[in-house]
Write a protein that holds these residues in place. Structure first.
Motif, PDB file in Angstrom:
ATOM      1  N   UNK A  87       0.838  -1.208   0.000  1.00 55.50           N
ATOM      2  CA  UNK A  87       0.000   0.000   0.000  1.00 55.50           C
ATOM      3  C   UNK A  87       0.869   1.252   0.000  1.00 55.50           C
ATOM      4  N   UNK A  88       1.952   1.244   0.788  1.00 53.86           N
ATOM      5  CA  UNK A  88       2.875   2.389   0.804  1.00 53.86           C
ATOM      6  C   UNK A  88       3.532   2.581  -0.559  1.00 53.86           C
ATOM      7  N   UNK A  89       3.937   1.478  -1.173  1.00 50.43           N
ATOM      8  CA  UNK A  89       4.580   1.562  -2.489  1.00 50.43           C
ATOM      9  C   UNK A  89       3.603   2.094  -3.537  1.00 50.43           C
ATOM     10  N   UNK A  90       2.366   1.621  -3.502  1.00 49.03           N
ATOM     11  CA  UNK A  90       1.355   2.103  -4.447  1.00 49.03           C
ATOM     12  C   UNK A  90       1.086   3.595  -4.247  1.00 49.03           C
ATOM     13  N   UNK A  91       1.003   4.034  -2.987  1.00 53.40           N
ATOM     14  CA  UNK A  91       0.803   5.467  -2.702  1.00 53.40           C
ATOM     15  C   UNK A  91       1.961   6.291  -3.247  1.00 53.40           C
ATOM     16  N   UNK A  92       3.181   5.797  -3.054  1.00 54.94           N
ATOM     17  CA  UNK A  92       4.366   6.516  -3.552  1.00 54.94           C
ATOM     18  C   UNK A  92       4.340   6.610  -5.077  1.00 54.94           C
ATOM     19  N   UNK A  93       3.941   5.543  -5.737  1.00 55.58           N
ATOM     20  CA  UNK A  93       3.864   5.562  -7.199  1.00 55.58           C
ATOM     21  C   UNK A  93       2.790   6.538  -7.689  1.00 55.58           C
ATOM     22  N   UNK A  94       1.667   6.564  -6.998  1.00 60.90           N
ATOM     23  CA  UNK A  94       0.594   7.478  -7.395  1.00 60.90           C
ATOM     24  C   UNK A  94       0.989   8.942  -7.230  1.00 60.90           C
ATOM     25  N   UNK A  95       1.903   9.217  -6.311  1.00 61.77           N
ATOM     26  CA  UNK A  95       2.288  10.607  -6.049  1.00 61.77           C
ATOM     27  C   UNK A  95       3.311  11.145  -7.053  1.00 61.77           C
ATOM     28  N   UNK A  96       3.831  10.280  -7.904  1.00 62.03           N
ATOM     29  CA  UNK A  96       4.812  10.727  -8.892  1.00 62.03           C
ATOM     30  C   UNK A  96       4.117  11.547  -9.978  1.00 62.03           C
ATOM     31  N   UNK A  97       4.677  12.678 -10.259  1.00 61.16           N
ATOM     32  CA  UNK A  97       4.154  13.533 -11.333  1.00 61.16           C
ATOM     33  C   UNK A  97       4.999  13.295 -12.577  1.00 61.16           C
ATOM     34  N   UNK A  98       4.346  12.914 -13.622  1.00 54.27           N
ATOM     35  CA  UNK A  98       5.047  12.673 -14.883  1.00 54.27           C
ATOM     36  C   UNK A  98       4.921  13.939 -15.721  1.00 54.27           C
ATOM     37  N   UNK A  99       6.058  14.533 -16.078  1.00 54.98           N
ATOM     38  CA  UNK A  99       5.993  15.768 -16.875  1.00 54.98           C
ATOM     39  C   UNK A  99       5.417  15.499 -18.261  1.00 54.98           C
ATOM     40  N   UNK A 100       4.752  16.503 -18.773  1.00 55.19           N
ATOM     41  CA  UNK A 100       4.213  16.397 -20.131  1.00 55.19           C
ATOM     42  C   UNK A 100       5.355  16.305 -21.114  1.00 55.19           C
ATOM     43  N   UNK A 101       5.132  15.586 -22.183  1.00 55.33           N
ATOM     44  CA  UNK A 101       6.136  15.448 -23.240  1.00 55.33           C
ATOM     45  C   UNK A 101       6.240  16.767 -24.000  1.00 55.33           C
ATOM     46  N   UNK A 102       7.409  17.435 -23.909  1.00 53.91           N
ATOM     47  CA  UNK A 102       7.549  18.724 -24.607  1.00 53.91           C
ATOM     48  C   UNK A 102       7.394  18.572 -26.120  1.00 53.91           C
ATOM     49  N   UNK A 103       7.681  17.419 -26.652  1.00 53.75           N
ATOM     50  CA  UNK A 103       7.575  17.198 -28.098  1.00 53.75           C
ATOM     51  C   UNK A 103       6.108  17.139 -28.527  1.00 53.75           C
ATOM     52  N   UNK A 104       5.215  16.851 -27.597  1.00 54.99           N
ATOM     53  CA  UNK A 104       3.803  16.718 -27.934  1.00 54.99           C
ATOM     54  C   UNK A 104       3.121  18.097 -28.015  1.00 54.99           C
ATOM     55  N   UNK A 105       3.767  19.127 -27.533  1.00 52.14           N
ATOM     56  CA  UNK A 105       3.148  20.472 -27.533  1.00 52.14           C
ATOM     57  C   UNK A 105       3.186  21.113 -28.885  1.00 52.14           C
TER      58      UNK A 105
END
Length: 105
Positions: A87-105
């Motif tokens: 549960x702690x590991x899943x919470x930690x994974x959910x809190x990761x912010x993945x930056x938007x792909x600059x190439x997609x803009x």
């Protein structure tokens, strides 16, 4: 994928090719079809021969069950965590912010 219990048949097929394969102390990995003389399915013939020290041949010929320590030894599991920490590991994974792909803009 997270292996926290039985991993057999289709569960093997959909998870074995993942980049991260996390095993807990409850993991039981098996290919029961080989224990009754059938050939490994779910792509087993693709990845079994590549396991170190003849482990793939052993699994394919005996239909044995593997625990977390076996999975780590054979490099089938990439990581180990106790199930009480999942549960702690899943919470930690959910809190990761993945930056938007600059190439997609």
């Amino acid at each position: 994928s997270i292996w926290d219990g039985f991993v057999m048949g289709g569960g093997v097929g959909v998870s074995i090719f993942g980049e991260f394969r996390i095993a807990t102390e409850k993991a039981v990995f098996a290919m029961p079809e080989t224990a009754i003389g059938l050939f490994p399915d779910v792509g087993g013939s693709s990845w079994l021969p590549h396991l170190q020290d003849g482990v793939g041949a052993y699994i394919g010929m005996t239909g044995c069950r593997l625990n977390a320590a076996d999975l780590i030894y054979a490099n089938m599991a990439t990581h180990y965590i106790t199930s009480e920490k999942l549960a702690d590991a899943e919470d930690a994974l959910r809190s990761i912010t993945i930056p938007k792909d600059p190439a997609a803009s």
